[in-house]
Design an enzyme around this catalytic site. Structure first.
Site, PDB file in Angstrom:
ATOM      1  N   ASP A 161      -5.516  -5.757  -2.464  1.00 35.84           N
ATOM      2  CA  ASP A 161      -4.688  -4.793  -3.054  1.00 35.84           C
ATOM      3  C   ASP A 161      -3.345  -5.485  -3.686  1.00 35.84           C
ATOM      4  OD1 ASP A 161      -6.760  -3.265  -1.917  1.00 35.84           O
ATOM      5  OD2 ASP A 161      -5.352  -1.876  -0.778  1.00 35.84           O
TER       6      ASP A 161
ATOM      7  N   LYS B  39     -11.816   0.944  -3.907  1.00 36.99           N
ATOM      8  CA  LYS B  39     -11.983   1.555  -2.673  1.00 36.99           C
ATOM      9  C   LYS B  39     -11.034   2.868  -2.705  1.00 36.99           C
ATOM     10  CE  LYS B  39      -8.711  -1.037  -0.266  1.00 36.99           C
ATOM     11  NZ  LYS B  39      -7.599  -0.144  -0.173  1.00 36.99           N
TER      12      LYS B  39
ATOM     13  N   CYS C 243      -4.065  -2.081   4.627  1.00 35.88           N
ATOM     14  CA  CYS C 243      -5.393  -2.544   4.154  1.00 35.88           C
ATOM     15  C   CYS C 243      -5.858  -3.837   4.645  1.00 35.88           C
ATOM     16  CB  CYS C 243      -5.350  -2.501   2.726  1.00 35.88           C
ATOM     17  SG  CYS C 243      -5.422  -0.576   2.163  1.00 35.88           S
TER      18      CYS C 243
HETATM   19  C1  VGL Z   1      -2.464   0.903   1.358  1.00 39.65           C
HETATM   20  C2  VGL Z   1      -1.575   2.863   1.962  1.00 39.65           C
HETATM   21  C3  VGL Z   1      -2.282   3.554   1.165  1.00 39.65           C
HETATM   22  C4  VGL Z   1      -2.681  -0.753   1.246  1.00 39.65           C
HETATM   23  C5  VGL Z   1      -3.528   1.654   0.597  1.00 39.65           C
HETATM   24  O1  VGL Z   1      -3.238  -1.360   0.514  1.00 39.65           O
HETATM   25  O2  VGL Z   1      -2.397  -1.417   2.393  1.00 39.65           O
HETATM   26  N1  VGL Z   1      -1.530   1.611   2.002  1.00 39.65           N
HETATM   27  N2  VGL Z   1      -3.000   2.918   0.272  1.00 39.65           N
END
Ligand code: VGL
Ligand code: ZN
Length: 199
Positions: free
Chosen positions: A8, A106, A151
């Site tokens: 991410d 995702k 994540c």
């Molecule tokens: C994430 C919160 C919501 C992450 C993604 O990438 O850790 N955290 N969506």
């Protein structure tokens, strides 16, 4: 064979983004420098529709960072982030994506969140990442990215459960830390589950 998982590394998780992870930008040059050490590089991408159930804005009367029940699962409510086909969902401009062999999106199902790159939070469906990695001969994974306490953590726990050998390159990870110490506790949980934490 060495495989690197980029978790991410998207604009919305960097300073200035909708769900900024403190110091998230610091990992970009570290990750770029690591890339030549790896044979296979794969990235996950948080990729939500605008009506996603993890967004506080989609729950009138609820505030960001509150906990709710979403289809039977506990869900932290987040600011609107990583909406499909918006700039916030793009990979950080400084990230060298040329060696990324495949991107696994995702979080596309509005009814369930997906912190892990492998499965949604209820383990109801798979992204295909585990099968793809195995098909490409990956056995040992090194994991970097954001957020350590969400994540990264859930991706690492799922990777261990799928039988991969996992190391977390902690210098190239940053956490949200809604509560002080969340990232430290996440690293301890990953270690207890069998991950090697490289500081
Ligand atoms: C994430 C919160 C919501 C992450 C993604 O990438 O850790 N955290 N969506
Ligand atoms: Zn998200």
């Amino acid at each position: 064979m060495k495989t690197l998982l980029l978790i991410d590394l998207q604009n919305d998780f960097l300073p200035g983004g909708a769900l900024a992870v403190p110091g998230g930008d610091e990992v970009i040059p570290i990750v770029n420098a690591l890339l030549p050490d790896f044979d296979l590089v794969v990235a996950t991408q948080d990729w939500h529709p605008p009506n996603h159930g993890s967004f506080a804005a989609n729950h009138p009367g609820r505030a960001v960072f509150e906990q709710i029940d979403l289809d039977g699962l506990p869900q932290t409510l987040w600011p609107v982030h990583c909406v499909q086909n918006t700039g916030g969902a793009l990979f950080a401009p400084g990230l060298d994506t040329r060696r990324v062999a495949r991107v696994f999106p995702k979080g596309s199902n509005p009814r369930i969140d997906s912190y892990s790159g492998f499965h949604d939070n209820g383990h109801r469906s798979s992204t295909g990442l585990g099968e793809w990695l195995k098909a490409h001969g990956a056995k040992r994974l090194s994991v970097v990215g954001v957020a350590t306490d969400y994540c990264v953590k859930f991706t690492v726990l799922d990777a261990l459960a799928e039988g991969f050998e996992v190391e977390v390159l902690a210098a190239a990870c940053r956490g949200v830390n809604l509560a002080e110490g969340d990232s430290e506790r996440a690293l301890e949980e990953m270690a207890a589950a069998g991950a090697r934490i490289v500081v």
